[in-house]
Write an enzyme that holds these catalytic residues in place. Structure first.
Site, PDB file in Angstrom:
ATOM      1  N   LYS A   1       6.697 -18.490 -50.563  1.00 13.29           N
ATOM      2  CA  LYS A   1       6.963 -19.742 -51.276  1.00 13.29           C
ATOM      3  C   LYS A   1       8.401 -20.201 -51.114  1.00 13.29           C
ATOM      4  O   LYS A   1       8.671 -21.395 -51.132  1.00 13.29           O
ATOM      5  CB  LYS A   1       6.585 -19.621 -52.756  1.00 13.29           C
ATOM      6  CG  LYS A   1       5.076 -19.545 -52.949  1.00 13.29           C
ATOM      7  CD  LYS A   1       4.590 -20.102 -54.263  1.00 13.29           C
ATOM      8  CE  LYS A   1       3.082 -20.212 -54.228  1.00 13.29           C
ATOM      9  NZ  LYS A   1       2.447 -20.494 -55.497  1.00 13.29           N
TER      10      LYS A   1
ATOM     11  N   LYS B   1      -4.301 -17.913 -46.176  1.00 11.83           N
ATOM     12  CA  LYS B   1      -5.317 -18.089 -47.220  1.00 11.83           C
ATOM     13  C   LYS B   1      -5.465 -19.572 -47.600  1.00 11.83           C
ATOM     14  O   LYS B   1      -4.512 -20.349 -47.450  1.00 11.83           O
ATOM     15  CB  LYS B   1      -5.006 -17.216 -48.438  1.00 11.83           C
ATOM     16  CG  LYS B   1      -3.946 -17.749 -49.357  1.00 11.83           C
ATOM     17  CD  LYS B   1      -3.995 -17.029 -50.699  1.00 11.83           C
ATOM     18  CE  LYS B   1      -2.954 -17.624 -51.627  1.00 11.83           C
ATOM     19  NZ  LYS B   1      -3.179 -17.376 -53.024  1.00 11.83           N
TER      20      LYS B   1
ATOM     21  N   LYS C   1      -4.465 -24.298 -52.889  1.00  7.69           N
ATOM     22  CA  LYS C   1      -4.616 -25.638 -53.451  1.00  7.69           C
ATOM     23  C   LYS C   1      -3.428 -26.533 -53.145  1.00  7.69           C
ATOM     24  O   LYS C   1      -3.548 -27.746 -53.154  1.00  7.69           O
ATOM     25  CB  LYS C   1      -4.906 -25.565 -54.953  1.00  7.69           C
ATOM     26  CG  LYS C   1      -3.858 -24.881 -55.797  1.00  7.69           C
ATOM     27  CD  LYS C   1      -4.251 -24.908 -57.262  1.00  7.69           C
ATOM     28  CE  LYS C   1      -4.641 -23.564 -57.837  1.00  7.69           C
ATOM     29  NZ  LYS C   1      -3.586 -22.540 -57.871  1.00  7.69           N
TER      30      LYS C   1
END
Ligand code: AQP
Length: 335
Positions: A115, A197, A200
């Site tokens: 992130k 992966k 969202k």
């Protein structure tokens, strides 16, 4: 909550509309646990703000996520379904646990590495300390079991280490949680890059299927899914990640084994296979989407659920928090 049943805690970030990955890997399995366990399912809005959110969108996503929990089959009378920010104990315990968490431990977390690369303009302290807040979420309720996807296992291991460290310093305080490995759960990968992966917050809208996508959109996204230059439907995640991912989705949606799927599509091209996967997903999501639309019409009912569950969660959280505050030496207010 029954004293005899074991406690389950899990949550999802309202950082977008949840995906088929969140649903098949987590939410769908949660619905099977509500009779056997005392379950708390949180909407972790405080985790969501570790990356920038538009406040109006975050508010909508948080309410929608609560409705999706219910639409997926979680009974709000049986499970404590609530917003993380409604229970200040999460933040208070997180601060204390920050003081029991080492920089080196947080530095090793793969989610932080991923992130902070993705949001290089906003590598904030909250993003770094995310696992300590997650430890607080779990430990606050003396949780026995945490159903998480494979991608969250590293964070759960850290929560266990923090609990053990605190207990060793101050005496038995926290239950040390175990991962709950579901029989059917699966890691669902991006439709555009099957080595990553499904997320969202992926900017490529073709990479993920939102749980609220309409049937046409679902079919279009599966038609565009990345496969390989071969034409054989065979389960081989290493060499055929795209096809294997589609097979996993089909398997979880239909209950079929990989062997059965390989037989069903023997001699057929990827075109008909992709269409069948899309149709299975449309059918899987249809009842949930119908229920969601119904719930969205009843604002008063949802407001009542939010209030009632926040009260229950606050009551439960206060028990552990008072104990921890006493152990670390904070002065109690005399009654
Ligand atoms: N692709 C996935 N396959 C299976 N399970 C998944 N989970 C997430 N992605 C997949 C599981 O969903 C639960 C909730 O996850 P989260 O909302 O807390 O955050 P996340 O893991 O970071 O999910 P996203 O979709 O990737 O969110 P963003 O894009 O905001 O970072 C967890 O149990 C997780 O294992």
């Amino acid at each position: 909550m029954s004293e005899q049943k074991k406690v389950i805690f899990s949550g999802m970030q309202p950082s977008g509309v949840i995906t088929l990955g969140n649903y098949l890997g987590a939410l769908k399995n949660w619905t099977n646990l509500q009779d056997e366990y005392n379950c708390l399912y949180c909407i972790v809005d405080m985790h969501a703000i570790t990356v920038r959110q538009d406040p109006a969108v975050l508010r909508k996503n948080s309410r929608d996520l609560l409705m999706l929990y219910i639409a997926a089959g979680l009974d709000p009378e049986k499970n404590v379904i609530y917003m993380q920010s409604h229970v200040s104990g999460h933040a208070e315990l997180a601060w204390i646990l920050n003081c029991f968490t080492y920089m080196g431990e947080l530095n090793r977390m793969t989610q932080f590495k991923d992130k902070s690369q993705k949001h290089s303009d906003n590598v904030n302290v909250g993003l770094f300390a995310y696992p300590a807040l997650m430890a607080a979420d779990i430990l606050l309720y003396q949780t026995d079991l945490v159903p998480v996807g494979v991608d969250q296992k590293q964070h759960l291991e850290l929560a266990r280490d923090i609990a053990i460290r605190f207990n060793n310093t101050h005496g038995d305080t926290f239950k040390v949680p175990e991962p709950y490995i579901s029989k059917v759960g699966a890691k669902i990968m991006s439709l555009q890059d099957p080595t990553k992966k499904m997320s969202k917050s992926d900017e490529d809208t073709n990479a993920s299927v939102s749980i609220l996508d309409d049937p046409d959109t679902i079919v279009r996204k599966f038609k565009r899914a990345v496969t390989d230059s071969d034409t054989v439907v065979r389960f081989d995640p290493e060499n055929k990640p795209g096809v294997s991912n589609l097979m996993t989705i089909y398997s979880v949606a239909t209950g079929m084994t990989m062997q059965q799927i390989e037989t069903e599509f023997e001699g057929q091209g990827y075109g008909s296979f992709k269409l069948k996967v899309a149709e299975a997903v449309v059918e899987e999501l249809r009842p949930l989407q119908d229920k969601f639309k119904q719930l969205a019409k009843d604002k008063t009912y949802i407001d009542t659920i939010i209030k009632k569950n926040a009260e229950t969660a606050n009551y439960l959280a206060a028990k552990t928090l008072r104990k921890v505050q006493k152990k670390v030496g904070f002065v109690p207010i005399s009654r």
